[in-house]
Design an enzyme around this catalytic site. Structure first.
Site, short mmCIF file in Angstrom:
data_model
loop_
_atom_site.label_atom_id
_atom_site.label_comp_id
_atom_site.label_asym_id
_atom_site.label_seq_id
_atom_site.Cartn_x
_atom_site.Cartn_y
_atom_site.Cartn_z
N GLY A 5 14.77 19.77 46.37
CA GLY A 5 15.94 19.93 45.50
C GLY A 5 15.62 20.74 44.26
O GLY A 5 14.47 20.88 43.85
N ALA B 24 2.34 3.37 38.75
CA ALA B 24 3.48 3.11 39.61
C ALA B 24 4.41 2.04 39.02
O ALA B 24 5.64 2.19 39.04
CB ALA B 24 2.99 2.66 40.98
N LYS C 235 7.69 12.35 51.78
CA LYS C 235 7.89 11.00 52.33
C LYS C 235 8.37 10.05 51.25
O LYS C 235 7.79 10.02 50.14
CB LYS C 235 6.56 10.48 52.89
CG LYS C 235 6.19 11.08 54.21
CD LYS C 235 4.91 10.43 54.68
CE LYS C 235 4.48 10.96 56.03
NZ LYS C 235 3.10 10.64 56.31
N HIS D 282 -9.22 -25.52 37.63
CA HIS D 282 -10.68 -25.42 37.75
C HIS D 282 -11.08 -25.57 39.21
O HIS D 282 -10.57 -26.46 39.88
CB HIS D 282 -11.33 -26.53 36.93
CG HIS D 282 -12.82 -26.58 37.07
ND1 HIS D 282 -13.64 -25.64 36.49
CD2 HIS D 282 -13.63 -27.45 37.73
CE1 HIS D 282 -14.89 -25.93 36.77
NE2 HIS D 282 -14.93 -27.01 37.53
N GLY E 153 -12.54 8.80 34.67
CA GLY E 153 -11.37 7.94 34.41
C GLY E 153 -11.12 7.05 35.61
O GLY E 153 -11.99 6.87 36.47
N LYS F 278 -6.63 1.56 47.34
CA LYS F 278 -6.96 0.13 47.32
C LYS F 278 -7.40 -0.36 48.70
O LYS F 278 -8.22 -1.28 48.81
CB LYS F 278 -5.79 -0.69 46.80
CG LYS F 278 -5.83 -0.93 45.31
CD LYS F 278 -5.38 0.22 44.45
CE LYS F 278 -6.43 1.10 43.92
NZ LYS F 278 -5.91 2.17 43.05
N GLY G 204 -7.38 14.30 36.06
CA GLY G 204 -6.04 13.97 35.57
C GLY G 204 -4.95 14.58 36.43
O GLY G 204 -5.22 15.36 37.36
C1 LIG Z 1 -5.56 8.46 43.87
C2 LIG Z 1 -4.51 7.75 43.06
C3 LIG Z 1 -4.57 6.40 42.90
C4 LIG Z 1 -3.59 5.73 42.16
N1 LIG Z 1 -3.67 4.37 42.02
C5 LIG Z 1 -2.73 3.72 41.32
C6 LIG Z 1 -2.75 2.31 41.20
O1 LIG Z 1 -3.64 1.64 41.74
N2 LIG Z 1 -1.80 1.69 40.50
C7 LIG Z 1 -0.80 2.40 39.87
O2 LIG Z 1 0.04 1.79 39.23
N3 LIG Z 1 -0.73 3.74 39.97
C8 LIG Z 1 -1.67 4.42 40.67
N4 LIG Z 1 -1.57 5.77 40.81
C9 LIG Z 1 -0.48 6.48 40.11
C10 LIG Z 1 0.85 6.39 40.87
O3 LIG Z 1 0.67 6.87 42.16
C11 LIG Z 1 1.90 7.19 40.12
O4 LIG Z 1 1.99 6.75 38.79
C12 LIG Z 1 3.28 7.05 40.76
O5 LIG Z 1 3.25 7.47 42.10
C13 LIG Z 1 4.31 7.88 39.98
O6 LIG Z 1 5.57 7.76 40.56
P1 LIG Z 1 6.64 8.92 40.40
O7 LIG Z 1 7.88 8.42 41.04
O8 LIG Z 1 6.72 9.39 39.01
O9 LIG Z 1 6.04 10.16 41.20
P2 LIG Z 1 5.56 10.36 42.71
O10 LIG Z 1 5.11 9.10 43.31
O11 LIG Z 1 4.63 11.51 42.67
O12 LIG Z 1 6.90 10.76 43.47
C14 LIG Z 1 7.57 11.94 43.23
C15 LIG Z 1 8.27 12.32 44.51
O13 LIG Z 1 9.13 13.43 44.24
C16 LIG Z 1 9.11 14.29 45.36
N5 LIG Z 1 9.54 15.62 44.89
C17 LIG Z 1 8.91 16.41 43.99
N6 LIG Z 1 9.61 17.53 43.82
C18 LIG Z 1 10.70 17.45 44.62
C19 LIG Z 1 11.79 18.31 44.88
N7 LIG Z 1 11.92 19.49 44.26
N8 LIG Z 1 12.72 17.91 45.76
C20 LIG Z 1 12.60 16.70 46.41
N9 LIG Z 1 11.59 15.87 46.19
C21 LIG Z 1 10.66 16.24 45.30
C22 LIG Z 1 7.67 14.24 45.83
O14 LIG Z 1 7.56 14.63 47.18
C23 LIG Z 1 7.31 12.79 45.59
O15 LIG Z 1 7.50 12.01 46.75
C24 LIG Z 1 -2.52 6.47 41.57
C25 LIG Z 1 -2.44 7.84 41.75
C26 LIG Z 1 -3.41 8.49 42.50
C27 LIG Z 1 -3.29 9.96 42.71
#
Ligand SMILES: Cc1cc2nc3c(=O)[nH]c(=O)nc-3n(C[C@H](O)[C@H](O)[C@H](O)COP(=O)(O)OP(=O)(O)OC[C@H]3O[C@@H](n4cnc5c(N)ncnc54)[C@H](O)[C@@H]3O)c2cc1C
Length: 452
Positions: A111, A306, A34, A429, A173, A48, A258
């Site tokens: 991909g 994020a 998604k 304040h 963590g 959240k 992690g």
């Molecule tokens: C429980 C939890 C709570 C969190 N809370 C926070 C928060 O409060 N604040 C914050 O800043 N961060 C938070 N994070 C971390 C945050 O979710 C990540 O840092 C962020 O989503 C990373 O973004 P990204 O684009 O690197 O990866 P992702 O969001 O993981 O996106 C990667 C995407 O690539 C797609 N993908 C992978 N391989 C392929 C492929 N071969 N072909 C096509 N698509 C593919 C996946 O389906 C996915 O949608 C949290 C994480 C978790 C697990």
């Protein structure tokens, strides 16, 4: 040939796509699941929402202390989940609309990098002058600990349709303490196991200590400096054995140790991309060693957040468009843990600052002296660390709602402001934000609502 082909539509990938399309580049965005990725569907947003429901539960429980007749009558997880999913779905629709409104070719499917400038999806090849790898991360486990049944990661815990009686959480963590906080507010008996000597070990030592005090007060059990040995489950629960030989039992075990990079089997190594333990290595301009291949988000070593992914995505799009953007300072990325109490920080801990800058000064403004915090009934503090006679190099906060204060901390740190620069600026304040102003005044040698 497209200007950019992006593999992964999470925070890092979609931010790259949105900014690149704004800059007039032709973009392909490939996503197998998604749009929105972990953060929107399995991370930031659902956690959240649960934490907000937890806050509402606490408010109901504590109503009497404010003179409001209210009682906490329990949690209906079906309704909590429909509230949470409603939030996700509205944001998901909004994001889909945003991507659809731009000149972005959105491709659904898994991909694989088949050449340095080509990604293959469903047998079709997409060539890009530039490739951006943004495949994100997955929840890790420990050797010998299988994720199944009552042993789960955040992915399954976010889908639970019942409130367990007891849980053990492996990992103290951010993710571990956020779930601990939610479940405790929902009335669960919670025990957190952390191998390092403190909870939230990445934070300033004073914050970790305050967090432990707050958790103790909330009745959240935790064991630190102790390592997990094994777990086995039966129909009704999980037995966890620690290296000390101690055994604990709970309805379920959450593994929050992690997140690992999702890079295996995607063709990265085959195309010669330099990697380290599964992470994609980049220089400070987010370029890999293979020309025209960039990487963003959780697959790049560093903070897995994020908003880091968003900023890296913007950066890479601008880099490719030739705008020569400023590199991202990793220590200038704000960090928030949304538990009760919340933790927010930026820059260096006091120990790190001493090591890096030598002489530093620090000041802790206790929220006990802050009117709004008293009104809310929260304890905590704002701690500032500055270079001797120099700028603020670290801000560390703990207390209800302090996450919302990280904006000012972020500006002060990244603009290298000294307390003297900030004291002429007025804080309203009574706000919790005012505690910042007080801390700046104190560090500038003229405390107002604090003892000298
Ligand atoms: C429980 C939890 C709570 C969190 N809370 C926070 C928060 O409060 N604040 C914050 O800043 N961060 C938070 N994070 C971390 C945050 O979710 C990540 O840092 C962020 O989503 C990373 O973004 P990204 O684009 O690197 O990866 P992702 O969001 O993981 O996106 C990667 C995407 O690539 C797609 N993908 C992978 N391989 C392929 C492929 N071969 N072909 C096509 N698509 C593919 C996946 O389906 C996915 O949608 C949290 C994480 C978790 C697990």
């Amino acid at each position: 040939m497209h200007d950019i082909v992006i593999l992964g539509g999470g925070s890092g990938g979609y931010a790259t796509a949105l900014r690149a399309s704004q800059l007039g580049l032709s973009v392909v965005l490939i996503e197998q699941d998604k749009l929105g990725g972990t953060c929107l569907h399995r991370g930031c947003i659902p956690t959240k929402a649960l934490l907000h429901a937890a806050e509402v539960a606490d408010t109901a429980r504590e109503g009497e202390s404010f003179g409001v007749h209210s009682t906490f009558n329990g949690i209906d997880m079906t309704k909590v989940n429909s509230y949470k999913d409603g939030v996700i779905n509205r944001l998901y629709k909004g994001l889909q609309g945003l991507v659809a409104s731009r000149a972005i070719t959105y491709v659904e499917g898994s991909g694989r990098l088949v050449a340095p400038n080509t990604v293959e999806v469903n047998g079709e090849r997409y060539e890009g002058r530039n490739i951006v790898l943004a495949t994100g991360s997955y929840a890790r486990s420990l050797p010998g600990l299988d994720i199944a049944g009552l042993v789960m990661t955040s992915d399954q815990a976010l889908q639970l349709d019942y409130v367990p009686t007891s849980v053990i959480i492996l990992g103290g963590g951010v993710i571990g303490v956020e779930f601990a906080s939610v479940w405790r507010s929902f009335g669960v008996d919670v025990t957190v196991i952390e191998g390092l000597p403190t909870l939230v070990p990445a934070e300033d030592a004073s914050v970790s200590k305050a967090m432990e005090r707050a958790f103790r007060k909330r009745g959240i059990n935790f064991k630190t400096g102790v390592r997990f040995q094994s777990a086995d489950q039966d129909d009704s629960g999980v037995n966890v054995t620690l290296e000390t030989g101690e055994t604990l039992r709970a309805d379920l075990l959450l593994v929050a140790v992690g997140r690992g990079p999702r890079t295996q089997g995607l063709g990265y190594e085959e195309q010669g991309i330099a990697m380290d333990r599964g992470f994609v290595l980049t220089n400070e301009r987010l370029a890999t060693n293979v020309p025209s291949v960039f990487a963003v988000g959780d697959i790049v070593p560093g903070l897995q957040l994020a908003h880091r992914g968003f900023q890296q995505g913007i950066f890479v799009a601008e880099e490719i468009a030739g705008l020569a953007p400023l590199t991202i300072d990793e220590t200038g990325i704000p960090r928030v843990t949304y538990s009760e109490p919340e933790i927010a920080s930026i820059g260096y801990t006091e120990a790190q600052a001493k090591e890096k800058f030598g002489e530093v000064e620090s000041y802790e403004y206790n929220l006990g002296g802050n009117g709004k915090s008293q009104i809310l009934g929260t304890a905590g503090f704002i701690k500032l660390v500055r270079q001797k006679n120099g700028p603020v190099v670290g801000v560390h906060m703990i207390g209800s709602r302090v996450g919302e204060l990280v904006g000012e901390a972020q500006l002060v740190y990244n603009w290298e402001a000294s307390p003297e620069d900030v004291t002429p600026l007025i804080h309203a304040h009574p706000t919790q934000n005012e505690a910042f102003g007080e801390a700046f005044l104190a560090l500038a040698g003229k405390p107002l609502h604090a003892h000298a």
